[in-house]
Motif scaffolding. Structure first.
Motif, PDB file in Angstrom:
ATOM      1  N   CYS A  80       0.766  -1.077   0.107  1.00 41.79           N
ATOM      2  CA  CYS A  80       0.044   0.064  -0.061  1.00 41.79           C
ATOM      3  C   CYS A  80       1.089   1.500   0.175  1.00 41.79           C
ATOM      4  N   VAL A  81       0.303   2.479  -0.254  1.00 36.67           N
ATOM      5  CA  VAL A  81       0.952   3.680  -0.199  1.00 36.67           C
ATOM      6  C   VAL A  81       0.438   4.387   0.869  1.00 36.67           C
ATOM      7  N   ILE A  82       1.252   5.231   1.762  1.00 33.87           N
ATOM      8  CA  ILE A  82       0.690   6.026   2.825  1.00 33.87           C
ATOM      9  C   ILE A  82       1.452   7.504   2.436  1.00 33.87           C
ATOM     10  N   ALA A  83       0.446   8.540   2.374  1.00 35.35           N
ATOM     11  CA  ALA A  83       1.049   9.790   2.007  1.00 35.35           C
ATOM     12  C   ALA A  83       0.010  10.749   2.874  1.00 35.35           C
ATOM     13  N   GLU A  84       0.479  12.136   2.992  1.00 25.96           N
ATOM     14  CA  GLU A  84      -0.351  13.119   3.326  1.00 25.96           C
ATOM     15  C   GLU A  84      -1.511  13.353   2.578  1.00 25.96           C
ATOM     16  N   THR A  85      -1.304  13.512   1.130  1.00 26.54           N
ATOM     17  CA  THR A  85      -2.172  13.776   0.389  1.00 26.54           C
ATOM     18  C   THR A  85      -1.708  13.036  -1.044  1.00 26.54           C
ATOM     19  N   PHE A  86      -2.855  12.811  -1.761  1.00 22.80           N
ATOM     20  CA  PHE A  86      -2.573  12.205  -3.155  1.00 22.80           C
ATOM     21  C   PHE A  86      -3.105  12.711  -4.294  1.00 22.80           C
ATOM     22  N   ALA A  87      -2.544  13.073  -5.404  1.00 22.89           N
ATOM     23  CA  ALA A  87      -3.179  13.695  -6.562  1.00 22.89           C
ATOM     24  C   ALA A  87      -4.154  12.654  -7.127  1.00 22.89           C
ATOM     25  N   ARG A  88      -5.236  13.570  -7.425  1.00 22.67           N
ATOM     26  CA  ARG A  88      -6.553  13.148  -7.569  1.00 22.67           C
ATOM     27  C   ARG A  88      -6.732  11.889  -8.656  1.00 22.67           C
TER      28      ARG A  88
END
Ligand code: SF4
Lengths: 166, 418
Positions: A80-88
């Motif tokens: 999985c990927v964990i990020a603050e925000t993702f591009a839509r």
């Protein structure tokens, strides 16, 4: 519960570095996985092990709409990927193909490359085993949980078409 | 409701929609290209349907690696061509094809009030015509080809107001680069950008296409303009079906309003490796270059080539520079040819290509080697975007690109004419 090792990156990781366009004359996930993250981290494909986790700060997956990007990440074995925000577009592509994403600024701030994480996707729980810390990711809205439960957009669409027929 | 909400609501079973809401939206057009269609077709086949929902609402455009650069890309295009033929999907062959976002509006396939989705992030270009258009993935296209609709989260809208009038050599490209430099590559994340103000009213259709095109570079879901006389003049001779013009309500709720005085904006450049790394040309310093590309879905239209020709006429490309000019479509190509622009380009020492995305994504027709620098009218300057990961791309307008080609360094058009 899932356990995996972290590869951490910064802000605005774009789809051109996740999978450069020079490799887009093919579309098989396994082929794409061989060049995953190449222009950002040459050694990623050598380091990555099945079940590993990508952690990044803001706007992960910005740029082109190429689904080749989440496909390459998934086929490289990333859980999985964990990020603050993702591009839509990246966000919808990943959900559509069944690559789990978690939004959690605290987890990102308190995790470094090499850390071991334990993930409970359903509960959105992220445990940093190396640092003994625990975080909760943004919950998915109900619609998206349904999409994920159907195994992605293709499964979801099949179900919708079937219910239309009856 | 905002313009965005109006159009989306009209494509659902609801009277009104509001930001954050998940809705199923009926689509008027579904687009894929030679990079994204092969995956879409494979996923469509997994759904188990024999026919697409409506072949006349689906278009497939082989533009990225065409005329095919190698066997692998020829195989991808072949797969797409055969599927399009078998299903009766709208398809453009080499010789008729152009870069998708230049081609579709020209062909009257995109009209005001439409909802358009495309497996290409620059699908947002069509917002220039008052359509709600957004980039999606291949699997989204597969599902939409089956059902004729798509899941969407209604975006909040940011209103961008441009006051005043544009200075000499300042184009739509400079406005959008300036805006991205100001708000950042995620400044409009998940949002729709609605562009307005007197500078926008005075802006050409080409300039509006350029601005809407780069909305995605600020992370936006769409970039949209109101329909005015200019839009109608462009649309009328091309439309083959009726369309509806939507207006935002007076009291529409915007997440943010941002205002600019365009009189203070000079030609802009995005330095490597982010479209938000923007400076006015005069502050860039002495940067010698190896290549110039004028073309793409951002700046491959007739006005772009005319501006380049204005500067290149009677002048020569710098010895060290390779200048590659690519009309965005066959229509633009023929128009440029009849106006004598190709003669200007060839006499100046530029190479003119058939329509293709080509160098824009490091595909072919001008890929960069390690250490090379290119001034390009395209929309992305990410690491490795136009070739080697150690090459550099400087984004600019066709005016700045042409001036740079002549002087062999990043240059203001005034340095050529002055
Ligand atoms: S010209 Fe460039 S940005 Fe536009 S569609 Fe082609 S590859 Fe994408």
């Amino acid at each position: 519960m899932h356990r995996g090792k972290v590869h951490k990156y910064g802000a605005d990781v774009n789809t051109d570095v996740i999978i450069p366009a020079r490799y887009l004359n093919v579309s098989q996930p396994e082929e794409l996985a061989r060049h995953c993250m190449e222009d950002l981290d040459k050694d990623f494909v050598k380091k990555v092990e099945p079940g590993d986790i990508i952690v990044a700060t803001t706007n992960f997956g910005c740029g082109s709409s190429r689904e080749h990007a989440p496909l390459a990440i998934k086929a490289a074995g990333v859980f999985c990927v964990i990020a603050e925000t993702f591009a839509r577009i990246f966000f919808r592509n990943a959900i559509n193909i069944g690559l789990p994403l978690l939004e959690c600024a605290e987890a990102v701030a308190n995790t470094e490359s090499g850390d071991e994480l334990e993930i409970d996707l359903a509960g959105g729980k992220i445990k940093n085993l190396t640092r003994n810390l625990e975080f909760t990711a943004q919950p998915y809205p109900p619609f998206m949980s349904e999409l994920i439960a159907s195994g992605g957009l293709i499964g979801y669409t099949r179900k919708r078409l079937e219910s239309r027929r009856v | 409701m905002t313009l965005t909400e109006k159009i989306l609501a009209a494509h659902t079973d609801k009277e009104t929609v509001s930001p954050g809401e998940f809705v199923n939206v009926r689509v008027d057009l579904v687009l894929a290209n030679d990079v994204t269609a092969p995956i879409a077709i494979r996923e469509f086949q997994k759904i188990g349907l024999k026919r697409v929902f409506d072949p006349k609402k689906i278009v497939m455009v082989p533009d990225h690696f065409t005329p095919c650069k190698d066997i692998a890309s020829a195989e991808q295009v072949k797969l797409m061509r055969e599927f399009a033929r078998e299903q009766g999907i709208i398809y453009f062959e080499v010789g008729r094809v152009g870069i998708e976002h230049v081609l579709l509006p020209e062909q009257g396939l995109v009209l005001p009030g439409d909802v358009v989705i495309g497996a290409d992030s620059h699908t947002c270009t069509y917002g220039a015509l008052g359509a709600f258009a957004t980039g999606v993935g291949s699997t989204d296209v597969a599902a939409a080809m089956a059902t004729g609709d798509i899941w969407m989260k209604v975006p909040p809208a940011i209103k961008l107001v441009y006051h005043g009038s544009l200075g000499e050599w300042v184009m739509g490209k400079d406005l959008i680069l300036h805006t991205i430099g100001d708000i950042g590559v995620d400044g409009a994340l998940y949002s729709a950008m609605e562009f307005c103000g007197e500078a926008i009213d005075a802006l050409s259709i080409e300039g509006r296409f350029t601005m809407a095109n780069m909305a995605i570079e600020a992370g936006a879901k769409a970039g949209i303009f109101r329909v005015d006389n200019r839009t109608q003049l462009y649309i009328k001779p091309r439309a083959k079906r009726p369309y509806r013009v939507y207006e935002p309500d007076n009291g529409a709720g915007y997440a943010k309003v941002i205002e600019y005085d365009v009189a203070t904006i000079e030609p802009q450049v995005s330095l490597p490796h982010s479209p938000a790394n923007v400076k006015p040309v005069s502050q860039v310093g002495n940067i010698e270059i190896d290549q110039v590309v004028i073309g793409s879905c951002t700046n491959g239209r007739i006005e772009d080539l005319q501006v380049a020709a204005q500067l290149l006429k009677g002048r020569k490309i710098h010895d060290r520079v390779r200048c590659i000019i690519i009309p965005g479509s066959q229509e633009v190509y023929l128009d440029a040819l009849t106006r004598g622009l190709f003669e200007v380009f060839v006499k100046a020492g530029a190479a003119v290509s058939v329509p293709t995305c080509g160098p824009c994504l490091g595909g072919h027709m001008g890929v960069l080697a390690a250490g090379e620098r290119c001034v390009s009218t395209t929309n992305r300057n990410f690491v490795g975007r136009m070739g080697h990961p150690e090459s550099e791309v400087y984004l600019a307008s066709p005016a700045v690109a042409a001036a740079s080609a002549i002087l062999g360094k990043v240059a203001h058009p005034d340095e050529v004419t002055g």
